[in-house]
Design a protein around this motif. Structure first.
Motif, PDB file in Angstrom:
ATOM      1  N   SER C 261       0.819  -1.213   0.000  1.00 59.50           N
ATOM      2  CA  SER C 261       0.000   0.000   0.000  1.00 59.50           C
ATOM      3  C   SER C 261       0.848   1.255   0.000  1.00 59.50           C
ATOM      4  CB  SER C 261      -0.950  -0.002   1.199  1.00 59.50           C
ATOM      5  OG  SER C 261      -0.213  -0.132   2.392  1.00 59.50           O
ATOM      6  N   MET C 307      12.108   5.910   3.929  1.00 61.30           N
ATOM      7  CA  MET C 307      10.681   6.235   3.997  1.00 61.30           C
ATOM      8  C   MET C 307       9.831   4.975   3.923  1.00 61.30           C
ATOM      9  SD  MET C 307       8.778   9.155   1.757  1.00 61.30           S
ATOM     10  CE  MET C 307      10.053  10.382   2.023  1.00 61.30           C
ATOM     11  N   GLY C 310       9.968   3.454   7.257  1.00 60.01           N
ATOM     12  CA  GLY C 310       9.072   4.154   8.185  1.00 60.01           C
ATOM     13  C   GLY C 310       7.636   3.696   7.999  1.00 60.01           C
ATOM     14  N   ALA C 311       7.233   3.543   6.749  1.00 59.99           N
ATOM     15  CA  ALA C 311       5.866   3.106   6.466  1.00 59.99           C
ATOM     16  C   ALA C 311       5.656   1.669   6.943  1.00 59.99           C
ATOM     17  CB  ALA C 311       5.583   3.209   4.970  1.00 59.99           C
TER      18      ALA C 311
ATOM     19  N   GLY D  77       7.733   8.555   6.206  1.00 63.04           N
ATOM     20  CA  GLY D  77       7.145   7.264   5.844  1.00 63.04           C
ATOM     21  C   GLY D  77       6.064   6.841   6.818  1.00 63.04           C
ATOM     22  N   ALA D  78       6.350   6.983   8.094  1.00 61.79           N
ATOM     23  CA  ALA D  78       5.379   6.556   9.104  1.00 61.79           C
ATOM     24  C   ALA D  78       4.123   7.412   9.059  1.00 61.79           C
ATOM     25  CB  ALA D  78       6.025   6.622  10.491  1.00 61.79           C
ATOM     26  N   LEU D  80       2.960   9.158   6.564  1.00 64.63           N
ATOM     27  CA  LEU D  80       2.193   8.901   5.338  1.00 64.63           C
ATOM     28  C   LEU D  80       1.384   7.619   5.461  1.00 64.63           C
ATOM     29  CD1 LEU D  80       4.693   9.755   2.470  1.00 64.63           C
ATOM     30  CD2 LEU D  80       2.551  10.916   3.011  1.00 64.63           C
ATOM     31  N   ALA D  81       1.995   6.621   6.088  1.00 56.69           N
ATOM     32  CA  ALA D  81       1.311   5.340   6.204  1.00 56.69           C
ATOM     33  C   ALA D  81       0.167   5.409   7.198  1.00 56.69           C
ATOM     34  CB  ALA D  81       2.306   4.249   6.615  1.00 56.69           C
ATOM     35  N   ASN D  82       0.359   6.221   8.230  1.00 55.24           N
ATOM     36  CA  ASN D  82      -0.708   6.346   9.225  1.00 55.24           C
ATOM     37  C   ASN D  82      -0.815   7.787   9.702  1.00 55.24           C
ATOM     38  OD1 ASN D  82      -2.513   6.287  11.282  1.00 55.24           O
ATOM     39  ND2 ASN D  82      -1.506   4.636  12.437  1.00 55.24           N
ATOM     40  N   LEU D  85      -1.055   9.227  13.446  1.00 55.59           N
ATOM     41  CA  LEU D  85       0.050   9.325  14.394  1.00 55.59           C
ATOM     42  C   LEU D  85       0.488  10.785  14.558  1.00 55.59           C
ATOM     43  CD1 LEU D  85       2.260   6.392  13.018  1.00 55.59           C
ATOM     44  CD2 LEU D  85       0.850   6.338  15.104  1.00 55.59           C
ATOM     45  N   TYR D 293      -8.206   8.417   1.416  1.00 49.87           N
ATOM     46  CA  TYR D 293      -6.908   8.239   2.074  1.00 49.87           C
ATOM     47  C   TYR D 293      -6.997   8.340   3.593  1.00 49.87           C
ATOM     48  CZ  TYR D 293      -2.297   9.698   3.825  1.00 49.87           C
ATOM     49  OH  TYR D 293      -1.144   9.831   4.552  1.00 49.87           O
ATOM     50  N   PRO D 298      -2.407   3.827   4.033  1.00 49.87           N
ATOM     51  CA  PRO D 298      -1.642   2.598   3.765  1.00 49.87           C
ATOM     52  C   PRO D 298      -1.597   1.622   4.943  1.00 49.87           C
ATOM     53  CG  PRO D 298      -0.498   4.448   2.783  1.00 49.87           C
ATOM     54  CD  PRO D 298      -1.683   5.023   3.516  1.00 49.87           C
ATOM     55  N   ALA D 299      -1.452   2.131   6.147  1.00 52.24           N
ATOM     56  CA  ALA D 299      -1.321   1.231   7.292  1.00 52.24           C
ATOM     57  C   ALA D 299      -2.643   0.561   7.663  1.00 52.24           C
ATOM     58  CB  ALA D 299      -0.767   1.989   8.507  1.00 52.24           C
TER      59      ALA D 299
END
Ligand SMILES: Cc1ncc(C[n+]2csc(CCOP(=O)(O)OP(=O)(O)O)c2C)c(N)n1
Ligand SMILES: Cc1ncc(C[n+]2csc(CCOP(=O)(O)OP(=O)(O)O)c2C)c(N)n1
Ligand code: SF4
Ligand code: SF4
Ligand SMILES: [Mg+2]
Ligand SMILES: [Mg+2]
Lengths: 324, 639, 639, 324
Positions: C261, C307, C310-311, D77-78, D80-82, D85, D293, D298-299
Motif C-alpha cells: 500500500s 521512507m 518508516g511506512a 514514511g510513518a 504517510l502510512a498512518n 500518528l 486516504y 496505507p497502514a
C-alpha cells in the motif's frame, strides 16, 4: 591568438532532443571559454547525471561526468587539489536540488572559487519527465499523470540561504546574456551559482520557449509578444555587496535580492542578482592554515625524489612519539 | 610465584574522567623503562559517564595483545570493581578508593541491565552484600590483594584548601593510582616523572601538581602495605629507537610518508582520530621545503569519497577515512572511481555492526561487504593490516597499488587497531618506496586516450591540468577516450581491460605483501586469519610453541586479489585448518572456500564487540589440538 | 523450407520514433490470434535519436526468449539496416523505406564508433558502397529478400495535402511496416485492426487513420511482391484466458495483490516503469471497498528506503523499487531495517554496471553485492525471478517472507525481465496467499518486548500506533525492548536471535520456492542458473531434448538463504556442470562453490549488456556436450 | 485524567553530559505531550544520530532512533502510512543540516504534518565536538584546533527557502517557552520546524548558557545580565500568513521574517517566526488523488481476508492486458 568557440567543441555525437535548451547552455559555455581565452587543458567541466550531464562530452576541455547529485563534491575536490584549474560544474535541477541538495547547501558554506550552472527545466529529463524540485506545486507538465504534489524550491533563494556569494539567473535561449553571466561567474572569486532557465520541449510544455518569451500574451496594439523574462541590469539593479558597506546597506541589498528572487510567473528577472565580495573565499581560508597552499597545493606537492624515496621528514614527526 | 616484567594491568572508570590519560601515563612510564607495552582502549559511544576501561600488557618481550585476565585492577569508580573484579587473577591486586566501598550495586546507574542481573545473582549466590565491598570480599576470598588508597585525603593533605575541583581531582587521582601501581610492582617513580613530563609537555604547573600527588600515592603504598606483591617491573635497556604509537597514528604517518596531500572525512568513530591527527600535523617538513596535507571535514561520506576522487583526478594522492556506516554511503562513489580507474584510497576502520551497531566497539564484519560493495563488477584492491607496523607500511602501499593499477584501494583496519597502542621500533622511511605508476605529467599530444587498450589493461594516466592530456570521465561505460558508449563489443573490451589490471596486480605484488607465514606450514594445525587477530595469535603461538605444539599461522594480508593459489597450496597440505575471525559467520573462511574449494575444519569467531585475547586463542587452539573442540567456537571474553 | 507459426521479427529505429509502439502492435496482433509471443526491447539511455530496437518471437508454442537471428527485419531508418542486416537469416526479409536506400554510412550520425568501423571494413572488404544499399545488396546476395515500401508515397496517396507532420508520419509508417510484415506472413489484417483498437482505445480518429494506412501497406505488399515468403503466421485457438504483460507490470500486479500500500521511488532506469504503472493504478477495487497505494517520488534513494521502512514500521506493506546506483545508496538503510527487523521489500532491477554503466542495458551483476550489502552481518532474504510468472508470484512472496521473518527482502530482477513482454495465462489470485507473520494488531500489555528472545528468533511484532505495543528501535545494538546496549553478552544473544530467523526461513520455505528442476538430474550435464536466463535456457532445452541430449536445468530462485544442501545433492551427482549467468565473473558459480564446495566445470557468461538468446545457450551447451568448449565461454550476441 | 510529564518518562539511564541542553529539550517534549494529553501509543518520536539522537529512548512513546541524517524520511514514511500518528522528529544540527540537508530541503517541499525539532549546539557532539553546519565562520570552540573554516548556515532562512510553513526558534533552557512552541508546532497542520538553541557545555564554549543569557554583558546599573535571547511575541511580532492576504501583505511578512532570521550575536530572537496557513498540507494533496486516504491510509488497508486471501480485485486490473 584568441580562441574560438569551435576550439571547445568535440566530435562527439550530440543526442539531445531537437530544440533542447541544453544546446544554448553548451554554446554559451563554449563561447565564454573562448572569450575568456582560457587554455582548454586548464579548464575542467564537471557534470551530474541527466540530459544536462552529457555536457562535458561535447566540450573540448577536461570533462568529468560524475554521479547523480554529486557534481559539487567532485568539482570541489579537484579545485582544492589544484586551485589553478578553472572549475565549472553543470547539472540538472533534479541532480542539484533533489538528490544533490545536501551538497548544494554545504558547498555554499565554503565559497570555493567554482562556477555552478544549473540546467533548470522543471523535469527529470533523462528519466522521462518526472517533476523536478523546481517545478511548482500543482503544475502538470505533459509528462505528469497528475499535478505536481510537491512545492517547487526557489534555487536563488536556496543559494542565498546556503551562502553562495554570486547568484545569477539566465536563460538558455538568450545565449549572449548567458555568456556574459558565465564570464562574470568565472571571474568571481568565490562560489558562483547560475540558475539557467532551460526549456525541455520534450517533457515540459508549461515553461516553454514560447512561455518565457510571452507568446501567449501579445501586446494587443503591436501584436508583439511581451516576454516574461527581463533583465534586472536594465532596471539599474545593482547586485554588489562590497567591503565597507553598512549593515543597513547590506540588509537593503538582501531585501531587494529576495524581492527579485520571489518574482515568477508574470515577470521573471534575469541577471546577476547578488555579488557579495565581503566573504573570504575558501582558498583564502586555507591560506590562513597553510600559507604556502597556493604555491604547492595538494596536486603539486613533491612527494618523492627521483628514486621514489618519500620526501617527508618522518623523523621529526616520530619525535613526539619516541620512548627510547 | 614471583613474576618479573610481565604484567596485565587494567584501569576502569567513567568516560571523560581521565582513564585514558592515566593508562597512557602508565604505558609510557613502562615504555620509557625499555619495556614492551601493548594498550587497548574500550569505551562506550558516549561523551561522559559510561564505563570505559583500558588494558595495558607490559613485558620484557614484545607484546601484541590483551589478556583475558588482569594482574592489577585500578578502579576509578565502583562500576569498575563490579565489572572487572572477576577478571583479576588470584595473586593479583585491586586498587580502589575506600570511600566508594559501600556503593550499592543499585546506585551504579550506568550499568547494563544484563550485567547488573548477573552481578546481583553472583553476590546473592554467595550471600555477599550487593555493594562494592561485597565484590571486594569475594575477590579477597579468591586470593586477591586489596589496596584501598584514599586519594581525596592524600590530595587534601597535600593542598589543603586549594584542593582542585571534582573533575580535575578525579584526573589527578587517576594519576595517583598509576603511581600506586608503580609502587606495587616496585617500578622506579622517576620513569613516571618522565612520562608526566612527556604527556604534559611544557605545562610546568600541571606536571608539578601531578608529580607531587603521585609521590604521595607512591609513598602511601610503601607505608601502608606489605611489599609482597608477586609481580615486579624493572626497566631494561632498549637497544633501539622505539616509539609508543597508536594505530590511527601509525596509519596517518604512513599516509603522510606516502605523500597523501588531501584527506577528506566526515566524523565517525573510530575513524575520526586519524583525520584529527592529520589535521593537527597538516604542515610538516619535506626534504628542503615545507609540505602540507589539506584535511577537509565534509558534509557526509558521499562527499568524502567523491571529493577525494576529484582530488585524485587532479593528481593529488588523496584518501578518505571512515567506518561502516560511512563506507555504506561511499559505495556508489567507489564504483565511479572503479569504472574511471581513479587511484583513491579508502581507509576503513571496521567497528561493531550492522547499522549503527556498536560504534566504539571492535569487529571485522565488513570483509565481504568491501569485496563486493557497489553494483556490478569492477576491480579493487583490498589489503588488511594485522598490526601497527603493517598499518604504517600498508598505508604507503595502498597509494602505490592505487596509482600503479589505477583503481580504488581499500585499506581495511578496525577498531582494535585504531585504539591500540604499542611500543615499536621507529618506522623507517627507508623501507618505503613511492610508485606513481604510469603517470604522464607533461604534454602527451593530440591523440591522447585516457583508457587506451594495452597489454596490461593499464593505460598511461594524465591528471587534470596537463597540457595535451585532456580526457573525459563518465560513470557510464566508455570508449578509450572516456566518452559514453553502449556498444556491446566496446563494452566487452573495457570490462576485460579493467579486469586485466587485477590479474596483473595478482602477478606483480610479491608474496611477502600478500601472506605472512609464521612457523612451519607442515604443522599439525594451520591457523588462518587476517587483520587484527594477528597480535593475539602471535602471542598465543609463542606460548604454544613453548609447549612444543605443532602450529603454524598464515596471515592473509591481500584480500583482493586474493592469493588463492598460494593459499590453496598451503592449506591443501595442512592436516587441520582453523580460521580465526572477529565476525559472526567466518567471512574469510567463506572467501577461501569460494576461491580455493577448501573448507576449514574449525572456525573460531568472536562478535561481542571486543578484540580476541591471547588467552582465548591459546585455549581454543589447544582444544582443537586435543580434539575436544566443536566445529564453530564462539569466543566471549570482555566486559 | 516453409515454416508455420514460428517467427523472429525485429524492428529498429530512432529512439522516440515509435518503434516500441509498432512492436507492441505487432506483438498484440499475434497475441490476439492465439499465438505465443515474447518481446524484448533494446534502447539507449537517451530520449530521442539513438538507435533502439525491439525483437519479437512468435510461435504456436510458448516462447520465452529472443533469438540470435531475425526472420523479418523492419527498418525505420538506415542505421537499423547497417546494424541488423547481418542478423537476418538467409530466406528472411528486410523491409525498408526505399527513399533511405542511398543513405551513406557517414551520414548515420548516431552510430557507435566501433560499429561504424566494423561496417566500413565489412563493406570495403566486399567492394560494396558504404551506403544502406550496400548493406542491402550484401543481404540479397546472402539469400535475403528485400521489401522496399514507400511509406511516404502511400501516405500521400491516402491523405493528399493533409499528410501528417514528420514525427507523426514516422509513427504511422512504423504501423504500416507492421502491416507489411503481416502481409508478408499472410497474417489476417483483422487481428491487426483489433490490436490497433486495443492500443489506441477510444481514440477513434487515430485508429481509423492508422488502419487505413495499414491497409494500404498490406495491399502494397500483396500487389508488388511475390507471395513466396517461406514463413506464415496463422491464428490458433487459445483455450485459456491470456494476457500480454511486461515484466514491470507483472511485478507491480504482484505487489498490488500482496497488499503493498506504499511504494517509494526515485526515478531510475529500468525500475521507474514499475512505479509509474503503480501510480497510474493507485486506486483499485478490493472486495467490497476501494483500495489504494500511495506512490511517493522522493528526493533520492536514501529517502526511498528509509521512507518505505518508516511506512513498514507503521504497518503498511511497503516497498521501494530501484536499480544499481539507487541500490548502492540504500545500503545503509538496508542495514537499519536488518538490525531493527523491519519487513521492507526492495525490488531491484539489475542493469549494465558498474557505476552508471549502461543504464538501459541488461546484466545480472549485482548478486554478490545484494548478498553482502551493508557493513556487518544481518539476515536478509534474496529471491530472484526467472520469468514473468515468477515476477508476479515472487512479488507476493517477498512481502510474506518479509513479514514472517521480519527482515528486509530483496526481490532481484533485471532489465531483461523489466522490458520483456510475454503472452501468459492470466495470473491467478487464488494461488496467492498473504502471510503477515506474528503481527499483533491490538493491545499487548505492559511488558511488551519488541525483540523478545524466542525459540525461532522471531518476536511478535506490533506496529506504530498499537495500544500497549510501544517499542523502540535503534540502529545501535539493542536489548529486547529496543534500547541501546553495548553489553557483550546481550550482543551475542541478539546476533544469534537475528541469525536464527534465517535458519528458520531456510527450513520453512518449501523446496518448490527455492529451486526449479527441469529434466532429469541424472543427465549428462546440469545447467545451473538463476534469474532471467531461464527463458533462453528453457527454449534451448526444448531443442536439445528434441535431439535427445541429456541435459537438466536447475534454476535457483532463493539466493539467501541459499538452499546449499539441496544444491549440493543435485550437483554432487552430476556428471558435468555448467553455470550460465549474465555477468562477468560468474557470481552465482562462486556462491555455490563457497557454500557447497562444488566448482563448475564450465561457466557461460555474458556481459555485453544484452540478454542471452536461446541460440547462444543451445550452441554453447552443445559445445560442452561435444567436449570442445573452454572452461569459460563469453557470449557476445546483440547489437 | 490528564497526563503528566512523568507518564512520558522511561527508566532508561540517561548518559548526556551534566548541564547538556538536551535535557531541557527532553523535558519540554515530555511536558508538551502531557499538556496536549496525547495517548503515548499514538505518538512517535523519531531521531537521527548524535547525542540528541538518544532522545526517544528516554520518552515513553513509540521511539525510533534512526540513521545519521535520515530522521525526516523515516518520519515521513510513518506519517504517510498512518496520518493518525503524531510524529515528532528530533536531531542534531549536523544530522539535520549537514548530512541530512538534502532531506531537510526536500521535506520542506512536502508540508507534511510533522514537527521537526533541531538540537542546535554548533557542534557534532557525539563525535567529540567538530564544527557543525550552524557554527559561524571563524568561530573557534574549545574542541576545534583551528577556527571554523566554513560559513554557518542559518536554519531559519534555510527552512523558509525549503518551504516549511511553521518556523520557530526556542531555547533549551527556557523550557516553558519551548513547551509552548512545541505544542503549537504539533497543532500546526503542515511541516513545523523548531530551531532550538542547545548549549553543549562539553564542546561549545562560545554559545553557552551564560552567553545566551548575556552573563558577559551586565547592565552597569542593575548589575543584571542582559540576555541575548528575546521573544518576538513580546514585541508584537505576528508570524501569521493566512488565506486572503494580499501579495503585498505576504511580502511584508516575509521581509520581517528575514530580518528576524538574520539577527544574531547581540540580539537573538525566539518565538514563532512564521506560520503560513495558505499552503495545503501533504495530506490534503494526497486527498486530491485518493479521496478515501484518511479513512484507509496505507497502514489500515484491509489487504487480505481471514483466510489470508488477497482482497484485491485482480481480474479488473488484468482486463487491460487481456489478449485472449
Ligand atoms: C543514484 C541515481 N539515481 C537515479 C538515477 C537515474 N537518473 C538518471 S538522470 C536522472 C534525473 C535527471 O534529471 P535532472 O537532474 O533534472 O537532469 P535533466 O535530465 O533534466 O537534465 C535520474 C533520476 C541515477 N543515475 N543515479
Ligand atoms: C553515516 C554516518 N556517518 C557518521 C556517523 C558518526 N556520527 C555519529 S553522531 C555524529 C554527529 C552528531 O552531531 P549532531 O548531529 O550535531 O548531533 P549532536 O551529537 O550534536 O546532538 C556523527 C557524525 C554516523 N553515525 N553515521
Ligand atoms: S528530454 Fe528535455 S532536457 Fe532532455 S534532451 Fe530532451 S529536451 Fe533536453
Ligand atoms: S557532548 Fe554536548 S551535546 Fe553531547 S551530551 Fe555532552 S553536552 Fe550534550
Ligand atoms: Mg532537469
Ligand atoms: Mg550538534
Amino acid at each position: 591568438m584568441a580562441r574560438k568557440p569551435q576550439d571547445f567543441k568535440t566530435p562527439v555525437h550530440n543526442n539531445w532532443c531537437p530544440g533542447c535548451g541544453d544546446f544554448g547552455i553548451l554554446n554559451a559555455v563554449q563561447m565564454a571559454l573562448a572569450e575568456l581565452d582560457l587554455e582548454p587543458h586548464r579548464v575542467v567541466i564537471f557534470s551530474g547525471i541527466g540530459c544536462s550531464g552529457k555536457t562535458p562530452h561535447y566540450i573540448n576541455t577536461y570533462g568529468i561526468h560524475t554521479l547523480h547529485g554529486r557534481v559539487l563534491p567532485y568539482a570541489t575536490g579537484a579545485k582544492l587539489a589544484n586551485p589553478d584549474l578553472t572549475v565549472i560544474a553543470v547539472g540538472g535541477d533534479g541532480d542539484g536540488l533533489g538528490i544533490g541538495a545536501g551538497h548544494f547547501v554545504n558547498a555554499g558554506r565554503r565559497n570555493l572559487d567554482i562556477t555552478y550552472i544549473l540546467h533548470n527545466n522543471g523535469v527529470y529529463g533523462l528519466t522521462k519527465g518526472q517533476a523536478s524540485p523546481t517545478l511548482k506545486l500543482g503544475v502538470q507538465t505533459k509528462s505528469l499523470p497528475q499535478p505536481n504534489i510537491n512545492q517547487g524550491v526557489n534555487p536563488l533563494f536556496l543559494a542565498l540561504a546556503a551562502g553562495y556569494t554570486f547568484i545569477a539567473r539566465s536563460y538558455a535561449y538568450d545565449t549572449r546574456h548567458l555568456v556574459t553571466i558565465i564570464k562574470q561567474a568565472i571571474a568571481h572569486n568565490g562560489s558562483a551559482f547560475i540558475d539557467v532557465l532551460q526549456p525541455c520541449p520534450t517533457y515540459n510544455d508549461i515553461n516553454t520557449r514560447e512561455w518565457y518569451s510571452g507568446e501567449d500574451r501579445k501586446d494587443p496594439q503591436t501584436g508583439r509578444a511581451i516576454p516574461r523574462v527581463y533583465k534586472v541590469e536594465e532596471q539599474g539593479y545593482d547586485p554588489l555587496i562590497k567591503p565597507g558597506m553598512s549593515d543597513a546597506e547590506i540588509a537593503a541589498k538582501l531585501t531587494r535580492f529576495i524581492e527579485k528572487a520571489l518574482e515568477w510567473g508574470e515577470r521573471i528577472p534575469l541577471g546577476i542578482l547578488l555579488k557579495n565580495e565581503t566573504v573570504p573565499s575558501y582558498e583564502e581560508r586555507i591560506l590562513e592554515r597553510i600559507p604556502f597552499y597556493r604555491e604547492t597545493p595538494p596536486a603539486r606537492q613533491r612527494i618523492s625524489d627521483a628514486q621514489g624515496r618519500p620526501t617527508l621528514d618522518l623523523a621529526k614527526l616520530l619525535e613526539e612519539l619516541k620512548v627510547t | 610465584m614471583h613474576r618479573k616484567n610481565s604484567l596485565a594491568w587494567l584501569i576502569g572508570g567513567a568516560q571523560g574522567s581521565g582513564v585514558d590519560s592515566a593508562a597512557n601515563l602508565f604505558a609510557k612510564a613502562c615504555a620509557f623503562g625499555g619495556l614492551y607495552v601493548y594498550g587497548q582502549r574500550e569505551y562506550y559511544s558516549n561523551i561522559m559517564g559510561e564505563h570505559s576501561y583500558y588494558q595495558v600488557t607490559v613485558s620484557d618481550r614484545p607484546v601484541r595483545s590483551v589478556r583475558s585476565y588482569t594482574d592489577i585492577l585500578v578502579s576509578a569508580d565502583a562500576e569498575t570493581v563490579f565489572l572487572h573484579a572477576l577478571e583479576v587473577k588470584p595473586g593479583g591486586a585491586i586498587l580502589y578508593d575506600p570511600k566508594l566501598a559501600e556503593t550499592p550495586l543499585s546506585k551504579v546507574a550506568a550499568l547494563e541491565h544484563r550485567a547488573r542481573e548477573d552481578i546481583h545473582s553472583y553476590l546473592q549466590a554467595r550471600g555477599l552484600p550487593e555493594t562494592m565491598s561485597g565484590m571486594l570480599h569475594d575477590a579477597q576470598a579468591r586470593g586477591i590483594q586489596l589496596y584501598p588508597v584514599p586519594y581525596d585525603e592524600l590530595l587534601h593533605q597535600m593542598m589543603g584548601e586549594k584542593a582542585p575541583q571534582l573533575a580535575q581531582a578525579k584526573r589527578i587521582a587517576n594519576a595517583m593510582a598509576v603511581a600506586a601501581s608503580c609502587a606495587l610492582v616496585g617500578y622506579d617513580i622517576k620513569l613516571l616523572e618522565r612520562a608526566l613530563e612527556d604527556i604534559f609537555f611544557g605545562k610546568k604547573k600541571v606536571i608539578e601538581l601531578n608529580l607531587r600527588a603521585c609521590e604521595l600515592a607512591y609513598e602511601y603504598i610503601g607505608k601502608h602495605f606489605a611489599r609482597d606483591f608477586p609481580i615486579t617491573l624493572e626497566p631494561i635497556v632498549a637497544n633501539e629507537s622505539r616509539i609508543y604509537v597508536t594505530g590511527y597514528q601509525a596509519t596517518a604517518l604512513g599516509k603522510l610518508t606516502a605523500g597523501c596531500s588531501m584527506q577528506t572525512y566526515y566524523p565517525i568513530s573510530p575513524a575520526t582520530d586519524e583525520s584529527v591527527y592529520l589535521e593537527a600535523h597538516q604542515i610538516f617538513e619535506r626534504r628542503g621545503e615545507q609540505g602540507a596535507i589539506v584535511v577537509v571535514q565534509v558534509e557526509d561520506e558521499i562527499a568524502a569519497i567523491t571529493m577525494a576522487t576529484g582530488a585524485a583526478l587532479a593528481g593529488a594522492r588523496a584518501a578518505t577515512s571512515t567506518s561502516g556506516p560511512g563506507f555504506s554511503l561511499m559505495v556508489e562513489g567507489l564504483g565511479w572511481a572503479g569504472i574511471n580507474e581513479v587511484p583513491v584510497v579508502i581507509t576503513l576502520y571496521q567497528r561493531g555492526s550492522p547499522s549503527t551497531g556498536m560504534p566504539t566497539r571492535h569487529e571485522q564484519g565488513d570483509l565481504r561487504f568491501v569485496l563486493h560493495a557497489g553494483h556490478g563488477e569492477f576491480p579493487r584492491i583490498v589489503l588488511a593490516s594485522g598490526d601497527l607496523e603493517e598499518c604504517f607500511y600498508d598505508a604507503i602501499r595502498a597509494f602505490n597499488y592505487a596509482e600503479r593499477y589505477q583503481l580504488p584501494v581499500i585499506h581495511l583496519l578496525d577498531k582494535s587497531l585504531a585504539s591500540s597502542s604499542q611500543t615499536h621500533p621507529a618506522f623507517d622511511p627507508q623501507r618505503a618506496h613511492i610508485d606513481r605508476g604510469l603517470l604522464n605529467s607533461s604534454a602527451v599530444g593530440e591523440s591522447y586516450k585516457r583508457f587506451a587498450y594495452t597489454e596490461t589493461g593499464i593505460s598511461p594516466r594524465t591528471v587534470l591540468g596537463t597540457p595535451g592530456g585532456i580526457f573525459w570521465n563518465t560513470g557510464d561505460e566508455h570508449d578509450e577516450l572516456g566518452h559514453i558508449t553502449e556498444d556491446p563489443i566496446e563494452r566487452i573490451r573495457m570490462m576485460d581491460k579493467r579486469a586485466k589490471k587485477l590479474e596483473i596486480a595478482a602477478r606483480e605484488i610479491p608474496l611477502s605483501e600478500k601472506i605472512n607465514i609464521f612457523g612451519d606450514p607442515a604443522s599439525e594445525l594451520i591457523i588462518l586469519s587476517w587483520g587484527s587477530p594477528k597480535g593475539a595469535i602471535l602471542d598465543a603461538l609463542e606460548a604454544l610453541w613453548a609447549e612444543k605444539r605443532s602450529v603454524c599461522f598464515v596471515q592473509c594480508r591481500l584480500l583482493s586479489p586474493l592469493p588463492s593459489d598460494d593459499l590453496r597450496k598451503l592449506l591443501e597440505r595442512a592436516k587441520r585448518r582453523v580460521c580465526i575471525e572477529n565476525n559472526y559467520s567466518g567471512q574469510f573462511a567463506g572467501l577461501v572456500r569460494e576461491q580455493t574449494g577448501i573448507a576449514m575444519d574449525h572456525l573460531i569467531v568472536k562478535f561481542n564487540g571486543r578484540p580476541i585475547t591471547m588467552d582465548e586463542v591459546y585455549q581454543s587452539v589447544k582444544e582443537i589440538l586435543l580434539g575436544t573442540a566443536p566445529r564453530r567456537m564462539v569466543l566471549t571474553h570482555g566486559a
